[in-house]
Design an enzyme around this catalytic site. Structure first.
Site, PDB file in Angstrom:
ATOM      1  CB  CYS A 177       4.349 -49.257 -23.766  1.00 36.43           C
ATOM      2  SG  CYS A 177       6.244 -49.725 -23.205  1.00 36.43           S
TER       3      CYS A 177
ATOM      4  CD  GLU B 100       4.997 -45.547 -24.657  1.00 28.51           C
ATOM      5  OE1 GLU B 100       4.961 -46.332 -23.864  1.00 28.51           O
ATOM      6  OE2 GLU B 100       5.485 -46.107 -26.171  1.00 28.51           O
TER       7      GLU B 100
END
Length: 949
Positions: free
Chosen positions: A284, A250
């Site tokens: 993120c 990720e």
């Protein structure tokens, strides 16, 4: 807060100096020192994990869930401590920490505890392949990968570090967590928590340290979950490739927010501020760039700027006192400022913020930029800070194009009151997640996968894949013990079988007979007629099911597809096909579904049986289904797999044709597309009628021509396979139904007709039928002694006797039943030579006698005619009888052999004998306009396979 070099439970002491200092980024205070583990220490942790993992996996879902739910209770009881720890090492407000991490942790522990058994349960697989049926069971099972290494980032020390450990643990893995050296304290607290709730030692441990510690972990574990930058993620993947260790990544994001002119601007502005500046933009999936349609751009910017200016920034305090916290990673503050400076230098305007905030902690003022474009770093590279660059666009198309530029594809959002249009636009954005009128909240929906496209990652967290990635898939194919000894695709290959399979597959692939839904209903209906059942219990015990007779359903034997193929090949009228389709649709509408119970499905069949029109179709499908299931031979073995369970052994399993034999008959093969012959008599058909007549008339000096629709086959070709026999020796390639579908008929179609196979018996016309023919239809003499004398002569020439009839299992049961009820039981008679008869090789004469003992007209009367210069054509179907001046003058026929030769055949003859069986004879007369519409109405006798209804 515990400090010093305490490593916490599950973590060994470091060997490298005083360890790593952990500070509060909002105050600059040193909170603790943690060990910096070297490669040897990491190896020790992984070794302990490997030792502990099998026991943890064997503990099962329930025990693992118990531990995870105990951890959840611990988090609830110690929530303040968890929040305090996270706030201290991230400088984040307590409110945000509670919303974003504490609540997530409590939910995640429960979610994976409850859903792991469901997501990792064995999956039953259904296959459309005809080669993997036959009662086979297919499953996918999930097994733990072993030891999982989780390498977490500094921005969310719970969610993106320990949060990824929870599903891995629930799946039965041991986990070694390497948190960021900037925010390791939350992970150590989780190790303490798991130790307190009884997690076995070694199942979870924390490897504190810098990049070298993480690199050592990658080389040792069975799976790596990494969250962090694109650059480091690629290095992790490259290193993992050396050991073929699977990874999930990720990575970074540059998440676009598209605000359309019809959006709720108040909500959009609130969302932009909240989802762009929470955790000081160090998320993120933070809003990193905003595209606003021109006509609402200024209004949106004004609302956004006003909201951002009102935000409170500073060290964490009491709940409700601070909105925006500190910059966690020391180098990050310079990167944020460089992006803002670059934008300003290229013409952007700072509406608010735009500079580093006052100390002693690390802060960057919440910033709104306008006048930005894609020449600026703030619009193309991940900033990971509290900045909101807003770009004016002409419309949605320009916004979508800009959103899809660049290497990132983590998340995105579209804002509009027209949610249908919003979803359509969201589907066009190249991102792993796209929201409409929201952002970030998807992360809290643990059921929904979350992962990136392009450079934003590989794999996903959450949803089924969020735990299945921590498991190895194993596909299981279990073939029952009653499977045939040889499959049709096994060695040795048989050309005829290969051709038959190819033709069948091609026909089904091109079939438009039924829709997929109708095929599904047909399959359920067939399985209702022939369900999979447990074996019956006799006395106190089940007799077992060694042959699979009871367990084998119609679908297991591929009957539904065979039914469709049989209907395709039958050439039934279009109105009947339409009726079948309507029937299947009606059955489905009444609940004929796979999910219905057998009792429910049988009830539907009975209900349809009460409707006279529907019952015809149901009975027809039942008849075809039962015939195929219990009579269709398997291409691999040559026998139907249900026969052994009924005591019928069937033909021998492997082909074994006899030696090449001398053929007394030399059929004519046309050498052009037209052929004309002349004869005194043309005989249509070559069986017990036509064959005898041809032999007798040729003996009287007549020039005879025999036309046979079937081919010329003898024991040198008979391979013992019933399917081959059906396709080469029978009319319509085997049993076919009557119009109403309740009677299945079969008739011989080869040189010699029924005498070559005659379904293993010879039948003599009964006295009452002969009397009817003589008394009611004017056939004088057929009921007298002369007729019997002629029949006796034929029987003698064909060697018809009862000495060559053996009883199989069902026959023996039938005899026992008849005898117990005082009923007459006699063996059938066969045209077989007792001197050469062999019960093993000749026991299946209906599909070609391999012993050569069969005394067919082919070897008797037709051989006599051939010796007297008679002409023969096989593979020749008579289309009509030629009639001139009220009298027969010959026939017209079509020749078509297996080698592809085609010809129009005309035979001129003053006499025509129609002896092509009780199916084709009336049809030929009708095609020729002879005999009137009643032709064929008084047929009384024909071999029948099955009567249904």
């Amino acid at each position: 807060m515990e400090s010093a070099t305490s490593s916490g439970p599950g973590t060994p002491a470091a060997a490298n100096g005083a360890g790593i200092a952990v500070e509060n980024p909002a105050t600059g205070e040193t909170l603790a020192h943690v060990p910096e583990l070297d490669a040897a220490a990491v190896r020790s942790l992984v070794s302990s994990a490997r030792e502990a993992q099998p026991g943890w996996a064997e503990a099962g879902f329930d025990e693992r869930a118990r531990i995870l739910m105990a951890a959840r209770a611990w988090m609830v009881a110690n929530g303040a401590r968890v929040v305090e720890t996270i706030c201290a090492e991230t400088g984040r407000p307590a409110d945000e920490t509670q919303f974003a991490e504490l609540s997530y942790g409590i939910s995640a522990l429960e979610f994976w505890a409850r859903n792991a058994p469901r997501y990792l349960a064995d999956e039953e697989i259904e296959s459309a392949s005809p080669f993997v049926r036959g009662g086979r069971r297919m499953k996918v099972r999930y097994a733990p990968v072993g030891v999982v290494g989780v390498i977490g980032p500094w921005n969310f020390p719970f969610n993106n570090s320990f949060g990824d450990c929870i599903p891995a643990l629930a799946a039965g893995n041991a986990v070694v967590l390497k948190p960021s050296e900037i925010t390791p304290l939350t992970s150590l607290l989780m190790a303490e928590m798991l130790a307190e709730v009884g997690l076995p030692e070694g199942v979870f441990s924390v490897a504190t340290g810098r990049g070298e510690t993480g690199a050592a972990l990658v080389d040792l574990v069975d799976y790596v979950m990494f969250t962090g930058s694109v650059r480091t993620g690629k290095l992790v993947m490259k290193q993992a490739a050396e050991t073929l260790t699977p990874v999930s990544l990720e990575l970074g994001g540059k998440d676009p927010m598209i605000v359309l002119s019809d959006a709720d601007l108040e909500r959009a502005a609130n969302a932009a501020a909240s989802y762009g500046l929470n955790n000081s933009g160090q998320v993120c999936i933070s809003v990193e760039r905003i595209y606003v349609e021109d006509e609402v751009h200024d209004e949106f910017v004004a609302k956004l700027t006003s909201k951002v200016e009102a935000l409170r920034q500073g060290p964490p305090g009491e709940p409700g006192s601070v909105d925006v916290g500190a910059i966690i990673f020391p180098p990050q503050i310079e990167l944020i400022d460089s992006h803002v400076r670059d934008a300003v230098e290229r013409g952007a305007e700072v509406q608010t913020g735009g500079k580093v905030g006052p100390g002693p902690g690390r802060f960057y003022e919440p910033t709104v930029l306008t006048g930005v474009d894609h020449s600026m770093l703030c619009m193309t590279e991940e900033t990971f800070g509290p900045t909101l660059p807003v770009m004016r666009v002409s419309g949605a198309e320009e916004a979508i194009g800009l959103a899809n530029e660049g290497r990132y594809g983590l998340q995105a959002s579209v804002w509009t009151r027209d949610t249908e249009r919003g979803e359509a636009l969201a589907r066009r954005i190249e991102a792993g997640v796209a929201c409409v009128n929201d952002a970030q909240l998807n992360y809290g929906a643990l059921e929904l996968p979350m992962g990136g496209w392009k450079d934003s990652g590989l794999g996903s967290r959450h949803g089924p894949d969020g735990i299945r990635k921590y498991a190895r898939r194993q596909s299981l194919l279990v073939t029952p013990g009653y499977a045939p000894s040889r499959e049709l695709h096994m060695f040795p290959y048989i050309g005829e079988v290969t051709a038959q399979v190819g033709e069948a597959l091609s026909a089904l692939a091109a079939s438009e007979l039924f829709t997929d839904a109708q095929r599904a209903t047909l399959a359920v209906l067939c399985d209702t007629f022939v369900p999979s059942l447990p074996p019956p219990i006799s006395g106190d015990e089940s007799g077992g099911d060694p042959t699979g007779f009871w367990a084998r359903s119609a679908s297991d034997y591929g009957v539904p597809a065979a039914v469709e193929l049989a209907i395709l090949q039958s050439g039934i009228p279009q109105d009947q096909l339409l009726g079948l389709r309507v029937l299947l649709d009606a059955l489905a509408a009444q609940g004929m579904l796979a999910a219905a119970t057998q009792e429910q499905r049988e009830g539907i069949v009975h209900a349809f049986g009460e409707d006279p029109e529907a019952s015809v179709g149901v009975d027809a499908l039942r008849g075809i289904c039962l015939t195929l299931h219990y009579a269709l031979p398997d291409l691999g073995t040559g026998i139907n797999p249900n026969w052994p369970g009924m005591g019928y052994p069937g033909p021998q399993a492997l082909p074994k044709p006899a030696e090449q034999v001398e053929r007394p008959i030399k059929p004519i093969v046309p050498d052009s597309d037209e052929l004309t012959l002349e004869a005194d008599v043309v005989v249509v058909g070559s069986g017990a009628g036509g064959g005898v007549i041809a032999g007798e008339l040729s003996g009287q000096g007549k020039k005879v021509c025999v036309l046979e629709m079937g081919g010329y086959h003898d024991e040198s070709e008979f391979n013992g396979l019933e399917l081959w026999g059906y396709q080469n020796l029978f009319l319509n390639q085997g049993p076919f139904p009557t119009a109403e579908g309740q009677v299945s008929v079969q008739a011989g179609s080869s040189l010699g007709g029924g005498t070559v196979l005659n379904w293993t018996n010879c039948l003599r016309t009964t006295d009452h039928v002969r009397s009817e023919w003589a008394g009611e239809h004017g056939l004088e003499g057929v009921d007298g002694a002369d007729y019997d004398a002629h029949m006796d002569a034929v029987w003698e020439r064909l060697s018809v006797n009862a000495d060559c009839s053996d009883l199989n299992g069902p026959h023996s049961r039938l005899r026992e039943g008849c005898e117990s009820r005082g009923l007459d039981f006699r063996k059938v008679t066969r045209n077989t030579d007792p001197a050469s008869y062999d019960p093993v090789t000749a026991g299946y004469m209906g599909f070609g006698d391999q012993s050569g003992s069969k005394r067919s007209t082919q070897k008797t009367y037709l051989a006599d005619a051939a010796g007297r210069d008679a002409d023969f054509l096989v593979n020749c179907r008579v289309e009509r009888i030629i009639v001139e001046d009220g009298r027969a003058a010959g026939v017209e026929a079509s020749y078509a052999d297996p080698d592809g030769r085609r010809a129009k055949v005309t035979v001129r003859a003053p006499a025509v004998v129609v002896a092509c069986g009780s199916i084709e004879s009336p049809a030929l007369l009708l095609r020729s306009g002879i005999g009137g519409p009643a032709v064929g109405d008084n047929l009384h006798l024909h071999p029948t396979s099955a009567v249904v209804g």
